[in-house]
Design a protein around this motif. Sequence first.
Motif, PDB file in Angstrom:
ATOM      1  N   ALA A  34       0.832  -1.205   0.000  1.00 22.88           N
ATOM      2  CA  ALA A  34       0.000   0.000   0.000  1.00 22.88           C
ATOM      3  C   ALA A  34       0.869   1.258   0.000  1.00 22.88           C
ATOM      4  O   ALA A  34       0.554   2.248  -0.684  1.00 22.88           O
ATOM      5  CB  ALA A  34      -0.929  -0.004   1.203  1.00 22.88           C
ATOM      6  N   ASP A  35       1.978   1.242   0.744  1.00 25.79           N
ATOM      7  CA  ASP A  35       2.877   2.394   0.755  1.00 25.79           C
ATOM      8  C   ASP A  35       3.518   2.625  -0.610  1.00 25.79           C
ATOM      9  O   ASP A  35       3.665   3.773  -1.050  1.00 25.79           O
ATOM     10  CB  ASP A  35       3.968   2.209   1.810  1.00 25.79           C
ATOM     11  N   MET A  36       3.890   1.558  -1.287  1.00 26.50           N
ATOM     12  CA  MET A  36       4.481   1.710  -2.622  1.00 26.50           C
ATOM     13  C   MET A  36       3.473   2.243  -3.626  1.00 26.50           C
ATOM     14  O   MET A  36       3.792   3.081  -4.467  1.00 26.50           O
ATOM     15  CB  MET A  36       5.061   0.372  -3.094  1.00 26.50           C
ATOM     16  N   ILE A  37       2.230   1.770  -3.543  1.00 20.15           N
ATOM     17  CA  ILE A  37       1.178   2.263  -4.445  1.00 20.15           C
ATOM     18  C   ILE A  37       0.923   3.729  -4.190  1.00 20.15           C
ATOM     19  O   ILE A  37       0.814   4.540  -5.123  1.00 20.15           O
ATOM     20  CB  ILE A  37      -0.097   1.413  -4.287  1.00 20.15           C
ATOM     21  N   ALA A  38       0.836   4.130  -2.926  1.00 21.89           N
ATOM     22  CA  ALA A  38       0.604   5.539  -2.591  1.00 21.89           C
ATOM     23  C   ALA A  38       1.766   6.406  -3.067  1.00 21.89           C
ATOM     24  O   ALA A  38       1.565   7.510  -3.588  1.00 21.89           O
ATOM     25  CB  ALA A  38       0.409   5.683  -1.087  1.00 21.89           C
ATOM     26  N   TRP A  39       2.993   5.919  -2.903  1.00 24.54           N
ATOM     27  CA  TRP A  39       4.153   6.683  -3.352  1.00 24.54           C
ATOM     28  C   TRP A  39       4.124   6.884  -4.861  1.00 24.54           C
ATOM     29  O   TRP A  39       4.387   7.979  -5.358  1.00 24.54           O
ATOM     30  CB  TRP A  39       5.428   5.951  -2.944  1.00 24.54           C
ATOM     31  N   SER A  40       3.781   5.838  -5.597  1.00 23.38           N
ATOM     32  CA  SER A  40       3.755   5.967  -7.059  1.00 23.38           C
ATOM     33  C   SER A  40       2.636   6.890  -7.514  1.00 23.38           C
ATOM     34  O   SER A  40       2.775   7.601  -8.504  1.00 23.38           O
ATOM     35  CB  SER A  40       3.637   4.598  -7.716  1.00 23.38           C
ATOM     36  N   GLU A  41       1.532   6.904  -6.790  1.00 19.62           N
ATOM     37  CA  GLU A  41       0.446   7.826  -7.157  1.00 19.62           C
ATOM     38  C   GLU A  41       0.839   9.271  -6.867  1.00 19.62           C
ATOM     39  O   GLU A  41       0.480  10.174  -7.619  1.00 19.62           O
ATOM     40  CB  GLU A  41      -0.831   7.445  -6.411  1.00 19.62           C
ATOM     41  N   ARG A  42       1.576   9.511  -5.806  1.00 20.01           N
ATOM     42  CA  ARG A  42       2.026  10.875  -5.496  1.00 20.01           C
ATOM     43  C   ARG A  42       3.072  11.347  -6.495  1.00 20.01           C
ATOM     44  O   ARG A  42       3.181  12.528  -6.778  1.00 20.01           O
ATOM     45  CB  ARG A  42       2.653  10.921  -4.086  1.00 20.01           C
ATOM     46  N   ARG A  43       3.843  10.421  -7.025  1.00 24.16           N
ATOM     47  CA  ARG A  43       4.930  10.779  -7.933  1.00 24.16           C
ATOM     48  C   ARG A  43       4.411  11.318  -9.253  1.00 24.16           C
ATOM     49  O   ARG A  43       5.027  12.162  -9.865  1.00 24.16           O
ATOM     50  CB  ARG A  43       5.813   9.551  -8.182  1.00 24.16           C
ATOM     51  N   GLY A  44       3.317  10.831  -9.737  1.00 29.30           N
ATOM     52  CA  GLY A  44       2.761  11.318 -10.994  1.00 29.30           C
ATOM     53  C   GLY A  44       3.271  10.526 -12.184  1.00 29.30           C
ATOM     54  O   GLY A  44       3.941   9.495 -12.052  1.00 29.30           O
ATOM     55  N   ASN A  45       2.957  11.042 -13.378  1.00 29.58           N
ATOM     56  CA  ASN A  45       3.347  10.360 -14.615  1.00 29.58           C
ATOM     57  C   ASN A  45       4.845  10.491 -14.855  1.00 29.58           C
ATOM     58  O   ASN A  45       5.456  11.508 -14.534  1.00 29.58           O
ATOM     59  CB  ASN A  45       2.598  10.947 -15.805  1.00 29.58           C
TER      60      ASN A  45
END
Length: 104
Positions: A34-45
Amino acid sequence: MDPRGAKESARRASLYNRAISTLDRSVPDIDVLADMIAWSERRGNVAPNTPDTIILVNGLGGKGLMRPPIAPLEPQTSHKEEDEALAVDAARASILYPADKRAS
């Protein structure tokens, strides 16, 4: 074989295990996925890197970047093959055994 040493060792092991249990309860549980998914969503495209150059290998106006395809060889007669083999053997022999070498 000393009973006092065995009791002391058991006491230390018990204290160690209690400390580990206490430490385990004090640390929050982490959901890594879940932390990795949240980090990738915050990072953007992510924008892909643009290449420095492009090499075309289709042979149509490749500006000398590719050799043209080699035409298939025509079938040779056995005489031509034998002559070529003899020429190769003669060339190898002239390299390995030069004519100007004299025996002493």
